[in-house]
Design an enzyme around this catalytic site. Sequence first.
Site, PDB file in Angstrom:
ATOM      1  CB  SER A 138      -6.309 -39.300   7.176  1.00  0.00           C
ATOM      2  OG  SER A 138      -7.028 -38.413   6.338  1.00  0.00           O
ATOM      3  CG  ASN A 140      -9.068 -35.591   6.314  1.00  0.00           C
ATOM      4  OD1 ASN A 140      -8.542 -35.107   5.317  1.00  0.00           O
ATOM      5  ND2 ASN A 140     -10.247 -36.167   6.280  1.00  0.00           N
ATOM      6  CB  THR A 185      -3.751  14.153  24.013  1.00  0.00           C
ATOM      7  OG1 THR A 185      -3.967  15.516  24.361  1.00  0.00           O
ATOM      8  CG2 THR A 185      -3.005  13.467  25.158  1.00  0.00           C
ATOM      9  CG  HIS A 186      -7.178  14.980  20.872  1.00  0.00           C
ATOM     10  ND1 HIS A 186      -8.370  14.441  20.439  1.00  0.00           N
ATOM     11  CD2 HIS A 186      -7.186  14.860  22.229  1.00  0.00           C
ATOM     12  CE1 HIS A 186      -9.078  14.039  21.472  1.00  0.00           C
ATOM     13  NE2 HIS A 186      -8.371  14.273  22.581  1.00  0.00           N
ATOM     14  CB  SER A 316      16.257  11.659  -1.650  1.00  0.00           C
ATOM     15  OG  SER A 316      15.847  12.171  -2.899  1.00  0.00           O
ATOM     16  CB  SER A 317      17.356   8.737  -6.310  1.00  0.00           C
ATOM     17  OG  SER A 317      16.077   9.252  -6.690  1.00  0.00           O
ATOM     18  CE  LYS A 322      13.348  13.928   1.920  1.00  0.00           C
ATOM     19  NZ  LYS A 322      12.660  12.742   2.395  1.00  0.00           N
ATOM     20  CD  GLU A 329       9.559   5.605   5.107  1.00  0.00           C
ATOM     21  OE1 GLU A 329       9.445   6.848   5.133  1.00  0.00           O
ATOM     22  OE2 GLU A 329      10.326   5.008   4.311  1.00  0.00           O
TER      23      GLU A 329
END
Length: 460
Positions: A138, A140, A185-186, A316-317, A322, A329
Amino acid sequence: MSFRIDKDSLGEVKVPTSAYYGPFASRAKKMYKVTGQSAHVNLVRAFVMIKRSAALANKELGALDAGKADAIVKACDEILKGKLLDQFVVEAINSGAGTAFNMNTNEVIANRALEIMGKKKGQYDIVSPNDHVNMSQSSNDTFPTAMHVAILANMVETDAAVTILVRSLRKKAREFQSAIKIGRTHLMDAIPVTLGAEFEEYAYSIERAQKRMREAMDELREVGLGGTAVGTGANTPKGYRKLAIKHLSEVSKLDLRPSPNMFYSLQSKHDVANCSSALRNLAIELTKMANDLRLMASGPTAGFAEVLIPAVHAGSSIMPGKVNPSLAECLNMVCFNVIGNDVSVAMAAQAGQFELNVMLPGMLKCVLDSTDMLKNFLPIFSAHMIDGLKANRERLESYIEKSPVLVTLLNPYIGYLKAAEIYKESLKTNKSIRELVLEKKLMTKAQLDKALSKSSILGS
């Protein structure tokens, strides 16, 4: 274009003469215009392997004529070698429980089997998509089984990709083991660590996530093939279930086993949801690592600039020279999609009613999309991002020398309150901790050298 007239339980349908799919898939092709994406090749392969295994089991048990069974098996073998893949025309998201895709598969195999037997496409009285190719099955029980097989096939490759990344991270951990840097930390300066320790933690956390993936994979090896419509195994010959799964395990090379509870295999999608959540948890660890790398590489003059990243293309264009953390990313975006897919899987997993969960195609698409992205991209990220990273040791050392947080290491010598005063004065005057402690004669030079030595900083 010429057409033939195919007939099913709903009546006659015009089907292109060259098509191996039949009336059900022709209707479904028009109805399910959703994603514009064809079904995943591993789903096609999984279904074809199921049909092959069912035909062999039915033949061996005397339920299916040997000539028809052999033609079905031969047709399946041709598809598994890459033929007729364009004939699987039902989209990735289709009818509830995947009935449309199951029938698309049945029709393609039936029509090719007819040709193998010297007959014409559409002569379903000789080889029927329902009565012969779908015998003892089936939608299923075949679609949930195909889900497990397809996901496992993708997970095997995903697991290998994760292993590549862990190895790259461990290699960097060894390379960076002597590079001392400011801990944070933090997002604020904390006691120094080594860059190597940070990379070893990334490797360890991802390896832990990989362990959970492997545990989820093992659960997916239990399949419900043979449960037919609701898990009772209705319309199957005695011994079919065990024999069909044996053949499926052999052809898929996935070490499959019968589910201890066939009703569970059709109703609950816990095993698929558990696999998806393991992928989500991996994505969470990967995202944290990618975010750290982006911060470490920020700059080169106004950021941390603790690591130097390889350039994979111009950043960068408009801004010459850069270099961006583009691969990190991209990994972030992959992970966000994996996490989003897991939400969809969770919603689909809870949406079943009584003896069947019908949200299977959408659930499967999400898991296969997640694993596709991970298995495809992680080796690229490993080779072109992690393997090319360099420690900016000069910058790392300058942060250590200037950081007032080094005063923490002087607590055993001058006490917490006095150390806090020195910390504040260091920030106010821009004088180093070493300079202020010696100036105030709080410690001797020998004591200070020992307290701020590399072994003290690293706690070794």
